[in-house]
Design a protein around this motif. Structure first.
Motif, PDB file in Angstrom:
ATOM      1  N   UNK A 136       9.695  18.790  26.423  1.00 47.18           N
ATOM      2  CA  UNK A 136       9.884  17.341  26.527  1.00 47.18           C
ATOM      3  C   UNK A 136       8.501  16.710  26.364  1.00 47.18           C
ATOM      4  N   UNK A 137       8.147  16.397  25.131  1.00 46.82           N
ATOM      5  CA  UNK A 137       6.776  16.026  24.794  1.00 46.82           C
ATOM      6  C   UNK A 137       6.343  14.683  25.358  1.00 46.82           C
ATOM      7  N   UNK A 138       7.273  13.865  25.809  1.00 41.44           N
ATOM      8  CA  UNK A 138       6.871  12.551  26.316  1.00 41.44           C
ATOM      9  C   UNK A 138       6.508  12.570  27.800  1.00 41.44           C
ATOM     10  N   UNK A 139       6.621  13.724  28.445  1.00 41.46           N
ATOM     11  CA  UNK A 139       6.198  13.817  29.838  1.00 41.46           C
ATOM     12  C   UNK A 139       4.681  13.631  29.923  1.00 41.46           C
ATOM     13  N   UNK A 140       4.216  13.037  31.009  1.00 39.17           N
ATOM     14  CA  UNK A 140       2.800  12.677  31.072  1.00 39.17           C
ATOM     15  C   UNK A 140       1.882  13.868  31.368  1.00 39.17           C
ATOM     16  N   UNK A 141       2.412  14.907  31.984  1.00 40.78           N
ATOM     17  CA  UNK A 141       1.608  16.100  32.256  1.00 40.78           C
ATOM     18  C   UNK A 141       2.450  17.326  31.940  1.00 40.78           C
ATOM     19  N   UNK A 142       2.013  18.080  30.941  1.00 40.30           N
ATOM     20  CA  UNK A 142       2.754  19.254  30.466  1.00 40.30           C
ATOM     21  C   UNK A 142       1.831  20.465  30.513  1.00 40.30           C
ATOM     22  N   UNK A 143       2.333  21.559  31.082  1.00 40.59           N
ATOM     23  CA  UNK A 143       1.585  22.808  31.098  1.00 40.59           C
ATOM     24  C   UNK A 143       2.325  23.898  30.361  1.00 40.59           C
ATOM     25  N   UNK A 144       1.600  24.681  29.569  1.00 44.57           N
ATOM     26  CA  UNK A 144       2.195  25.789  28.813  1.00 44.57           C
ATOM     27  C   UNK A 144       1.438  27.065  29.153  1.00 44.57           C
ATOM     28  N   UNK A 145       2.130  28.002  29.788  1.00 43.09           N
ATOM     29  CA  UNK A 145       1.531  29.290  30.127  1.00 43.09           C
ATOM     30  C   UNK A 145       1.969  30.336  29.103  1.00 43.09           C
ATOM     31  N   UNK A 146       1.200  31.387  29.012  1.00 43.02           N
ATOM     32  CA  UNK A 146       1.589  32.477  28.135  1.00 43.02           C
ATOM     33  C   UNK A 146       0.501  33.507  28.044  1.00 43.02           C
ATOM     34  N   UNK A 147       0.879  34.720  27.652  1.00 43.49           N
ATOM     35  CA  UNK A 147      -0.106  35.782  27.483  1.00 43.49           C
ATOM     36  C   UNK A 147      -1.032  35.449  26.318  1.00 43.49           C
ATOM     37  N   UNK A 148      -2.214  35.970  26.387  1.00 39.21           N
ATOM     38  CA  UNK A 148      -3.154  35.815  25.277  1.00 39.21           C
ATOM     39  C   UNK A 148      -2.524  36.382  24.005  1.00 39.21           C
ATOM     40  N   UNK A 149      -2.630  35.621  22.919  1.00 40.07           N
ATOM     41  CA  UNK A 149      -2.126  36.105  21.634  1.00 40.07           C
ATOM     42  C   UNK A 149      -0.706  35.693  21.301  1.00 40.07           C
ATOM     43  N   UNK A 150      -0.059  34.912  22.177  1.00 43.61           N
ATOM     44  CA  UNK A 150       1.337  34.538  21.898  1.00 43.61           C
ATOM     45  C   UNK A 150       1.474  33.231  21.120  1.00 43.61           C
ATOM     46  N   UNK A 151       0.364  32.516  20.874  1.00 39.13           N
ATOM     47  CA  UNK A 151       0.419  31.356  19.993  1.00 39.13           C
ATOM     48  C   UNK A 151       0.334  30.001  20.678  1.00 39.13           C
ATOM     49  N   UNK A 152      -0.238  29.947  21.869  1.00 40.99           N
ATOM     50  CA  UNK A 152      -0.321  28.669  22.597  1.00 40.99           C
ATOM     51  C   UNK A 152      -1.207  27.667  21.867  1.00 40.99           C
ATOM     52  N   UNK A 153      -2.342  28.123  21.360  1.00 36.72           N
ATOM     53  CA  UNK A 153      -3.261  27.225  20.656  1.00 36.72           C
ATOM     54  C   UNK A 153      -2.595  26.622  19.426  1.00 36.72           C
ATOM     55  N   UNK A 154      -1.933  27.447  18.641  1.00 32.81           N
ATOM     56  CA  UNK A 154      -1.247  26.964  17.441  1.00 32.81           C
ATOM     57  C   UNK A 154      -0.190  25.929  17.808  1.00 32.81           C
ATOM     58  N   UNK A 155       0.515  26.170  18.893  1.00 29.18           N
ATOM     59  CA  UNK A 155       1.544  25.234  19.339  1.00 29.18           C
ATOM     60  C   UNK A 155       0.942  23.857  19.629  1.00 29.18           C
ATOM     61  N   UNK A 156      -0.194  23.835  20.326  1.00 28.73           N
ATOM     62  CA  UNK A 156      -0.856  22.556  20.615  1.00 28.73           C
ATOM     63  C   UNK A 156      -1.288  21.853  19.340  1.00 28.73           C
ATOM     64  N   UNK A 157      -1.907  22.595  18.452  1.00 30.06           N
ATOM     65  CA  UNK A 157      -2.419  21.992  17.214  1.00 30.06           C
ATOM     66  C   UNK A 157      -1.284  21.479  16.335  1.00 30.06           C
ATOM     67  N   UNK A 158      -0.161  22.193  16.317  1.00 29.66           N
ATOM     68  CA  UNK A 158       0.986  21.730  15.529  1.00 29.66           C
ATOM     69  C   UNK A 158       1.546  20.428  16.089  1.00 29.66           C
ATOM     70  N   UNK A 159       1.599  20.330  17.407  1.00 30.10           N
ATOM     71  CA  UNK A 159       2.079  19.082  18.013  1.00 30.10           C
ATOM     72  C   UNK A 159       1.111  17.938  17.721  1.00 30.10           C
ATOM     73  N   UNK A 160      -0.179  18.212  17.824  1.00 25.06           N
ATOM     74  CA  UNK A 160      -1.181  17.180  17.544  1.00 25.06           C
ATOM     75  C   UNK A 160      -1.092  16.721  16.097  1.00 25.06           C
ATOM     76  N   UNK A 161      -0.891  17.668  15.194  1.00 28.44           N
ATOM     77  CA  UNK A 161      -0.770  17.307  13.780  1.00 28.44           C
ATOM     78  C   UNK A 161       0.480  16.468  13.534  1.00 28.44           C
TER      79      UNK A 161
END
Length: 396
Positions: free
Chosen positions: A28-53
């Motif tokens: 739910x991207x319109x929430x004011x504070x969102x946290x995404x956990x995950x193991x290293x290497x599962x693609x968290x950084x890419x997910x953030x950059x895709x949303x920003x783009x």
């Protein structure tokens, strides 16, 4: 701060958006504070950059910062974020927050101070925000990003168009879901490939170097990420790695705590706690008997690796087909369902459904007469009597 904004622009420009992970459309991207956990290497950084783009906003309004950037060694997060806000910033993507001291306090302060600033942050799977110095659990909408499913791997690498199936559809029989797949789809064609290298998205970038890179990721998780855990002594990182290698050569493992302590040189009183650390890091999976409440200090009934790729990285000469089957089933089911061990059969799902996993000749002997019990078979495409193993890779 200009350097940070420019770096964000370069990273966003380089990220591809033709394929996104399963979690992208569930947040739910319109929430004011969102946290995404995950193991290293599962693609968290890419997910953030895709949303920003996807936002298509100028960098002074929305930006990406990774908190292990050297910039933050002598510039504070709070002061930098305030400067960003005062210049018109409204959406802040923060990566690797667990690398920054007192990160939860800084995020809380920014959240409370600016009611029109949105913060989306990622951190290691070892983070428990309820146990941080400042509990953000009442403010943040938290998600966990797991590794790729078999469906995602096929769609990303081979441009397949495979459907998501619900658990209910799968156990209802092949006649319910078989027609949802392309006519020329051969489900076993790349299944063994997925088991070896399909769980982590970075396998799509460097297939030849995947095993080496995964081994490096494992070491970084144990030697660096776990330093953020309360109660973990980083001096024991080597012992923890040794414990992980012992487990990987013997999974599925019925733990003998005294024997594990002797082999790993970890005090037996702390073995269960260290097993819990490894599970939080998404390196192993602890499974307990069905129908019991679980505490951190309780001995698990069985120990599996978190996913089948780890078996090839940690113990390539000890991979067992039966173990790979069970590890795959557990890794795919655990994303949305509770897994435990029944008295008969291999797994209980949601305290109700029992599954027996095996090869294509597997029968119902172990679960004969049981209600809500199913046989799952490997090495078959669309069997008439039982459920094919690969189809559990379509759950997300």
């Amino acid at each position: 701060m200009e350097a940070l904004l420019n770096k964000s622009v370069r990273l966003v420009r380089g990220v591809k958006t033709d394929s996104v992970r399963y979690l992208f459309d569930k947040i739910v991207w319109n929430n004011r504070l969102i946290g995404i956990k995950g193991a290293r290497g599962t693609g968290k950084t890419t997910l953030l950059l895709q949303r920003l783009k996807a936002l298509s906003l100028p960098p002074h309004q929305a930006t990406y910062w990774t908190l292990d950037d050297l910039y933050f060694t002598d510039s504070g997060l709070a002061d930098t974020a305030r400067l960003f806000y005062n210049r018109g910033g409204r959406i802040l993507f923060l990566d690797e927050v667990h690398k920054y001291p007192a990160w939860s306090q800084h995020i809380k302060n920014l959240y409370d101070e600016y009611d029109d600033l949105q913060i989306i942050f990622t951190g290691s799977s070892i983070i428990d925000i309820a146990k941080e110095e400042v509990d953000l659990s009442r403010r943040a909408l938290m998600y966990t990003l797991y590794g790729m499913s078999y469906r995602e791997y096929m769609n990303f690498k081979y441009r397949s168009e495979l459907p998501v199936l619900s658990f209910g559809e799968i156990i209802s029989g092949t006649q319910v879901w078989q027609d949802k797949f392309p006519e020329k789809f051969r489900p076993l064609e790349y299944f063994a490939e997925y088991l070896q290298q399909g769980y982590y998205p970075f396998s799509l970038e460097d297939e030849e170097g995947f095993a080496t890179r995964l081994q490096q990721v494992i070491r970084i998780i144990v030697e660096y990420d776990m330093a953020q855990l309360s109660g973990f002594d980083i001096k024991n990182a080597q012992k923890l790695l040794q414990l992980l290698y012992i487990l990987s050569a013997n999974v599925p493992f019925k733990p003998n705590i005294s024997e594990l302590a002797r082999k790993s040189h970890i005090h037996r009183n702390t073995i269960n706690e260290y097993l819990h650390f490894l599970e939080e890091a998404q390196l192993i999976r602890l499974v307990y008997p069905a129908g019991i409440s679980v505490s951190t200090l309780q001995k698990p009934e069985k120990i599996f690796l978190n996913n089948s790729n780890l078996a090839f990285a940690l113990a390539p000469n000890a991979t067992d087909k039966g173990n790979l089957r069970e590890t795959f089933f557990a890794s795919q089911m655990a994303v949305h369902h509770k897994i435990s061990l029944p008295k008969q059969g291999d797994f209980t799902i949601n305290d109700t459904y029992v599954f027996e996993i095996g090869g294509k000749q597997k029968g119902r002997k172990q679960i004969e007469g049981m209600e809500h019990a199913f046989v799952v078979v490997d090495d078959v495409d669309f069997p008439a009597l039982h459920i094919p193993l690969w189809v559990f890779g379509m759950l997300y």
